[in-house]
Structures are given as C-alpha cells and as structure tokens.
Design an enzyme around this catalytic site. Structure first.
Site, PDB file in Angstrom:
ATOM      1  N   HIS A 118       8.329  27.688 -23.391  1.00  0.00           N
ATOM      2  CA  HIS A 118       8.390  29.483 -23.171  1.00  0.00           C
ATOM      3  C   HIS A 118       9.793  29.700 -23.368  1.00  0.00           C
ATOM      4  O   HIS A 118       9.926  31.459 -23.218  1.00  0.00           O
ATOM      5  CB  HIS A 118       7.644  29.731 -21.804  1.00  0.00           C
ATOM      6  CG  HIS A 118       6.348  29.356 -20.797  1.00  0.00           C
ATOM      7  ND1 HIS A 118       5.873  29.329 -22.048  1.00  0.00           N
ATOM      8  CD2 HIS A 118       5.916  29.236 -20.034  1.00  0.00           C
ATOM      9  CE1 HIS A 118       4.251  29.192 -21.618  1.00  0.00           C
ATOM     10  NE2 HIS A 118       5.000  29.154 -19.776  1.00  0.00           N
ATOM     11  N   ARG A 140       0.493  37.837 -27.789  1.00  0.00           N
ATOM     12  CA  ARG A 140      -0.993  38.768 -26.622  1.00  0.00           C
ATOM     13  C   ARG A 140      -0.083  40.132 -26.769  1.00  0.00           C
ATOM     14  O   ARG A 140       1.186  40.347 -26.653  1.00  0.00           O
ATOM     15  CB  ARG A 140      -1.061  37.926 -25.716  1.00  0.00           C
ATOM     16  CG  ARG A 140      -2.675  38.490 -24.878  1.00  0.00           C
ATOM     17  CD  ARG A 140      -2.606  37.574 -23.820  1.00  0.00           C
ATOM     18  NE  ARG A 140      -4.270  37.727 -23.882  1.00  0.00           N
ATOM     19  CZ  ARG A 140      -4.791  37.339 -22.651  1.00  0.00           C
ATOM     20  NH1 ARG A 140      -3.400  36.821 -21.681  1.00  0.00           N
ATOM     21  NH2 ARG A 140      -5.532  37.694 -21.749  1.00  0.00           N
ATOM     22  N   SER A 148      -2.521  38.875 -16.805  1.00  0.00           N
ATOM     23  CA  SER A 148      -2.004  37.831 -16.813  1.00  0.00           C
ATOM     24  C   SER A 148      -1.399  37.930 -15.749  1.00  0.00           C
ATOM     25  O   SER A 148      -2.238  36.594 -15.201  1.00  0.00           O
ATOM     26  CB  SER A 148      -2.217  37.336 -18.347  1.00  0.00           C
ATOM     27  OG  SER A 148      -2.959  35.936 -18.001  1.00  0.00           O
ATOM     28  N   GLY A 261     -10.284  35.281 -19.307  1.00  0.00           N
ATOM     29  CA  GLY A 261      -9.925  34.623 -21.076  1.00  0.00           C
ATOM     30  C   GLY A 261     -10.595  35.817 -21.558  1.00  0.00           C
ATOM     31  O   GLY A 261     -11.506  35.779 -22.429  1.00  0.00           O
TER      32      GLY A 261
HETATM   33  P1  A3P Z   1      -6.106  35.607 -18.417  1.00  0.00           P
HETATM   34  O1  A3P Z   1      -5.293  35.512 -17.009  1.00  0.00           O
HETATM   35  O2  A3P Z   1      -6.251  37.179 -18.988  1.00  0.00           O
HETATM   36  O3  A3P Z   1      -7.784  35.098 -17.766  1.00  0.00           O
HETATM   37  P2  A3P Z   1      -1.054  30.488 -20.849  1.00  0.00           P
HETATM   38  O4  A3P Z   1      -2.120  29.085 -21.399  1.00  0.00           O
HETATM   39  O5  A3P Z   1      -0.410  31.287 -21.748  1.00  0.00           O
HETATM   40  O6  A3P Z   1      -1.119  30.840 -19.493  1.00  0.00           O
HETATM   41  O7  A3P Z   1      -2.141  31.523 -20.956  1.00  0.00           O
HETATM   42  C1  A3P Z   1      -3.618  31.880 -19.581  1.00  0.00           C
HETATM   43  C2  A3P Z   1      -4.650  32.959 -20.638  1.00  0.00           C
HETATM   44  O8  A3P Z   1      -5.230  32.659 -21.548  1.00  0.00           O
HETATM   45  C3  A3P Z   1      -5.580  33.609 -18.964  1.00  0.00           C
HETATM   46  O9  A3P Z   1      -5.453  34.717 -19.651  1.00  0.00           O
HETATM   47  C4  A3P Z   1      -6.544  32.426 -19.475  1.00  0.00           C
HETATM   48  O10 A3P Z   1      -7.608  32.821 -19.395  1.00  0.00           O
HETATM   49  C5  A3P Z   1      -6.503  32.851 -21.496  1.00  0.00           C
HETATM   50  N1  A3P Z   1      -7.036  31.601 -21.622  1.00  0.00           N
HETATM   51  C6  A3P Z   1      -7.504  30.324 -21.081  1.00  0.00           C
HETATM   52  N2  A3P Z   1      -7.646  28.835 -22.298  1.00  0.00           N
HETATM   53  C7  A3P Z   1      -8.604  30.630 -22.889  1.00  0.00           C
HETATM   54  C8  A3P Z   1      -9.875  30.343 -24.170  1.00  0.00           C
HETATM   55  N3  A3P Z   1      -9.962  29.355 -24.149  1.00  0.00           N
HETATM   56  N4  A3P Z   1     -10.462  30.976 -24.862  1.00  0.00           N
HETATM   57  C9  A3P Z   1      -9.550  32.732 -24.216  1.00  0.00           C
HETATM   58  N5  A3P Z   1      -8.460  32.493 -23.674  1.00  0.00           N
HETATM   59  C10 A3P Z   1      -8.277  31.582 -22.891  1.00  0.00           C
END
Ligand code: A3P
Length: 302
Positions: A118, A140, A148, A261
């Site tokens: 990160h 994003r 999120s 998601g």
């Molecule tokens: P939300 O909190 O908006 O649902 P990271 O992995 O960088 O921490 O990001 C997490 C975000 O990616 C979360 O968003 C999560 O739900 C979403 N996410 C995880 N897997 C996903 C998938 N297969 N398709 C789309 N979004 C996904």
C-alpha cells in the site's frame, strides 16, 4: 516455504495483539504519514528500502480499499490457470508488514514471488523500479474508497474505530488516515503512467468488464489464457464467489474484506455538502490529468 495457513496465523496473532492497544496507539507517524503500528511498525519501514526486488516478482500495488484482495484473487487464479497450478511464493500480503526476520524468508523464497504494497509510489523500495518488476496498480473512485475505508476502520482491530462518519470524512480528506492522502497517491502514479512496467487499472473498469480486465492483466504479466480460462477466472473471482469462500480464505476477517463490492455505495453515506467537497478536491488535485480522466469521475462520482 511459508504456507497460507501460517500466513493466516501470523496475521491473526497481530490482530489479537492489536486488540489490546488503545485506539490512540494503533497508528503512528513516519515521515509525516500515518501507519498501523501492529502491521508495519517503524522498525519495518526503516529496513523497507533495502528490499531486494527481482524482475520476475509479481507486484500488486494499491491504496487501502481499492480492491487489493480482489486483484490478489484474480492474479492467483490467472497464474494457476496459465501455468497449471504452479506454486507462487506467498509471503505476508504487504512488504511493509515484513520484519527483518521475514525478509530473510523473502530473500530466499523461490521465484515467482507475490509482492504487495500500500506504500506511496515514491516510497516503494527503489529496487522494484531498477529491476523493472512489473507492477499492477489498482485505483478506485475516491468516494467509494472513503466509504470502504470508513467501514474498515470500524471493523479491523489494527485500526482505530472511526469516531463518527463526519470525523472520518474530514480525516480522509486531509490525509490523516493510514497511508496518507489518496489524492497524493493518485497524482504520484500519474507521473509513472508511461512506464511500460506499470499497469494501472480501475476497480470500476474491472467491475464493468471483468473478462477484458483479466485478459489485459494476463497479457501484462506475459501469461496466456484461453477464452474458457478467462471466463473461469472471472467466475471464480466475482464478488459473490470470493465472499462465499471468504471464511476459508480470510477466517473472521472474511466479512470485513468482502463487504458490499459495489460501485456507488457513497450515495448511501455522503451528504450533499460532503459530495461537493470531494468534487472540489478532485478538481483541485486531478482535473486535466490523464489518471483523473481514467478514473471517470463524472460517471462514478456525480
Ligand atoms: P467495499 O467495502 O466497498 O465493499 P481491499 O481489498 O483493497 O481492502 O478492498 C476492499 C474492497 O474491495 C471492499 O469494498 C470489498 O468488498 C471489495 N471487493 C473484494 N473482493 C471483491 C470482488 N471480488 N469484486 C468486487 N469487489 C470486491
């Protein structure tokens, strides 16, 4: 080699220890930026610059909450499909989480290694640039990223709980969150857009056309998939499929990493004033930039 189970155990142990910290002690500043003490204490960041990269490391880079976990799933499945389940060395998910001891394992691990981070692009260890490691960067839209992140703060023991939505909103907008100001992060990648070893994709384009994203990512890493395999990767890494499997892959953090998601959840959180403030900040930092255009702000944030 480190197994997935022992990785999960290491992370669970850090989460348990973090639960004993007060909210005030969970984050600390290093060179002006906040970081989670339990995952990447100063002792880790001090040695991070010495990381020895390899040209065939498979690197995934994202600001928190931009879809790192999703892309990790996509990359693992692409590699498994393209190479017939060839084993890829998995260390802790982010290089900044590695202690000096973990780095010994990292240095000796067979190629190809997954490397995630990160860290701001200017703080990624320089050897990843000099060795020409291929970096996949996922961005994003900032409104959904903020939402999120807010929920992540409230459900991840290594982070302090957000005091309130309004407070967290202000903290995010001023960069007083772990890993700093998102706009700075995006702007730094703008400067590297023409680097052939950097591929920038957005959460929204992946969501809109996962199959095309999977083809592009495979090509970038020099991997070939049949059209059937592309469809298999897309199905296996859909939000529903990954969430369903998340108790196995992420134990108690499954429901935290796989929340909604979706694109546009910001509409359920932002006040009109906050929305305007973000629009103004986006224009101030990113109007007229190529990455600003790639993020397609008007479509996803207005
Ligand atoms: P939300 O909190 O908006 O649902 P990271 O992995 O960088 O921490 O990001 C997490 C975000 O990616 C979360 O968003 C999560 O739900 C979403 N996410 C995880 N897997 C996903 C998938 N297969 N398709 C789309 N979004 C996904």
């Amino acid at each position: 080699m480190t197994t997935s189970q022992s990785l999960r155990d290491q992370i669970a142990a850090r989460h348990n220890k973090a639960a004993e910290l007060s909210d005030e002690d969970k984050l600390y500043r290093y060179n002006g930026v906040l970081y989670p003490e339990m995952m990447c204490p100063e002792s880790h960041l001090k040695v991070l610059g010495d990381t020895k990269a390899r040209p065939d490391d498979i690197m995934l880079v994202a600001y928190p909450k931009c879809g790192f976990t999703w892309m990790l799933g996509v990359l693992k499945t692409i590699i498994a499909e393209a190479t017939g389940n060839k084993v890829v060395t998995e260390i802790l998910p982010l290089i900044e989480f590695l202690s000096r001891e973990d780095f010994k394992i990292f240095d000796e691990a067979p190629s190809p290694r997954f490397v995630g981070t990160h860290m701001h692009p200017d703080n990624i260890p320089v050897s990843f640039y000099t060795k020409k490691t291929k970096m996949l960067v996922i961005l994003r839209n900032p409104k959904d990223t903020l939402v999120s992140y807010y929920h992540f703060y409230n459900n991840n023991p290594v982070l302090p709980s957000a005091k309130s939505w309004d407070t967290f909103f202000s903290q995010f907008m001023s960069g007083n969150v772990a890993y700093g100001l998102y706009f700075d992060y995006i702007l730094a990648w703008e400067k590297k857009m023409d680097d052939p070893n950097v591929k920038i994709i957005t959460y929204e384009e992946l969501k809109q056309d996962p199959s095309q994203g999977i083809r592009d990512i495979s090509t970038f890493f020099g991997l070939t998939l049949t059209e059937d395999q592309v469809q298999q990767v897309a199905e296996g890494t859909s939000f529903d499929a990954m969430k369903k499997n998340s108790a196995k892959t992420h134990a108690t953090m499954g429901s935290v990493f796989f929340r909604k998601g979706m694109v546009g959840d910001w509409k359920n959180h932002f006040t009109p004033e906050q929305s305007q403030e973000m629009d103004d900040a986006f224009n101030k930092h990113l109007a007229g930039t190529r990455l600003g255009a790639k993020l397609n702000y008007q479509q996803y944030c207005q």
